[in-house]
Design an enzyme around this catalytic site. Structure first.
Site, PDB file in Angstrom:
ATOM      1  N   MET A  49       5.216  16.455  18.041  1.00 38.35           N
ATOM      2  CA  MET A  49       6.477  16.853  17.436  1.00 38.35           C
ATOM      3  C   MET A  49       6.828  18.164  18.130  1.00 38.35           C
ATOM      4  O   MET A  49       5.989  19.057  18.233  1.00 38.35           O
ATOM      5  CB  MET A  49       6.212  17.090  15.947  1.00 38.35           C
ATOM      6  CG  MET A  49       7.390  17.489  15.137  1.00 38.35           C
ATOM      7  SD  MET A  49       6.738  18.253  13.636  1.00 38.35           S
ATOM      8  CE  MET A  49       7.435  17.220  12.412  1.00 38.35           C
ATOM      9  N   SER A  50       8.044  18.279  18.647  1.00 41.51           N
ATOM     10  CA  SER A  50       8.427  19.481  19.384  1.00 41.51           C
ATOM     11  C   SER A  50       8.351  20.708  18.486  1.00 41.51           C
ATOM     12  O   SER A  50       8.491  20.604  17.268  1.00 41.51           O
ATOM     13  CB  SER A  50       9.851  19.342  19.915  1.00 41.51           C
ATOM     14  OG  SER A  50      10.037  18.098  20.550  1.00 41.51           O
TER      15      SER A  50
END
Ligand code: SAH
Length: 222
Positions: free
Chosen positions: A64-65
């Site tokens: 997940m960024s």
């Protein structure tokens, strides 16, 4: 409200303050990120770390960024409420939730079947009904839903997929990390114009690879 959710609310507020200090200035982005429960997009064991400014693993070798990257992509997309956007790389579904919370209709594509299923179920369970996830190779875009007001890729490719630019309305923007050889991966914004398109560089980026027909080729099976 439980103690745990109050603690998450405090951490989320501090995350948004940090984003503002780091130069994110679009109030629509900051307000959306103040509302989306980031911990709900993570595996149980990582929920305590949801508000750290770091990418976090979501399984299947994907991440997940980090909050700053999510905010930056949303800000560069610059689409008004009620606009229609395409996201390439649903991953956990968090970025799609942020965009939905900004009042956008979100079509999101994920190449990994299980991630696509999980992101779709999670978005529905949290009530983000404006976001639709499909399992496919996002480098083809989603022609049936085009034209889009904006397209964002949360994975970085070797070059700008022309087919995505074709799915933008005039004036629409494609935000995509692109490998620029010695300059490394850069965040690029391509605006569709009547003459074709215009490109701007928005600084260094470090997203996972975009793998597909108009991205990097997948490694052959071992
Ligand atoms: N937006 C996500 C970030 C996930 S990382 C989030 O908020 O969690 C990028 C994702 O892009 C990964 O899940 C990866 O599987 C996916 N991806 C890579 N190439 C793709 C392609 N061609 N089409 C769709 N998804 C792709």
């Amino acid at each position: 409200m439980t103690t745990a959710s109050r603690a998450a609310d405090d951490r989320r507020r501090r995350m948004v303050e940090r984003l503002a200090e780091q130069g994110i200035s679009d109030p629509a982005v900051l307000e959306a990120m103040a509302r989306v429960p980031r911990e709900a997009f993570l595996p149980e064991a990582l929920r305590g770390r949801a508000y750290e400014d770091t990418p976090l693993p979501i399984g299947h070798g994907q991440t997940m960024s980090q909050p700053w990257a999510v905010a930056r992509l949303a800000e560069l997309l610059a689409v008004e409420r009620r606009g229609k956007v395409l996201e390439i790389g649903s991953g956990s579904g968090y970025q799609a939730a942020v965009l939905a919370e900004m009042g956008l209709r979100v079509f999101s594509i994920e190449r990994h079947a299980q991630l696509a299923r999980e992101a779709s179920a999670r978005l529905r369970a949290l009530g983000y009904l404006a976001a639709t996830v499909k399992h496919f190779d996002g480098t083809y875009g989603w022609a049936a839903m085009a034209p889009f007001d904006g397209i964002v890729s949360t994975a970085g490719g070797p070059e700008i997929p022309g087919v995505l630019v074709q799915q933008l309305r005039l004036g629409g923007r494609l935000v995509i990390p692109i490998d620029r050889g010695r300059a490394g991966q850069r965040l690029v914004v391509v605006t569709r114009t009547s003459a074709g398109s215009r490109e701007e560089d928005h600084g260094p980026a470090s997203f996972v690879p975009l793998i597909g027909r108009y991205g990097f080729r997948p490694a052959p099976p071992a």
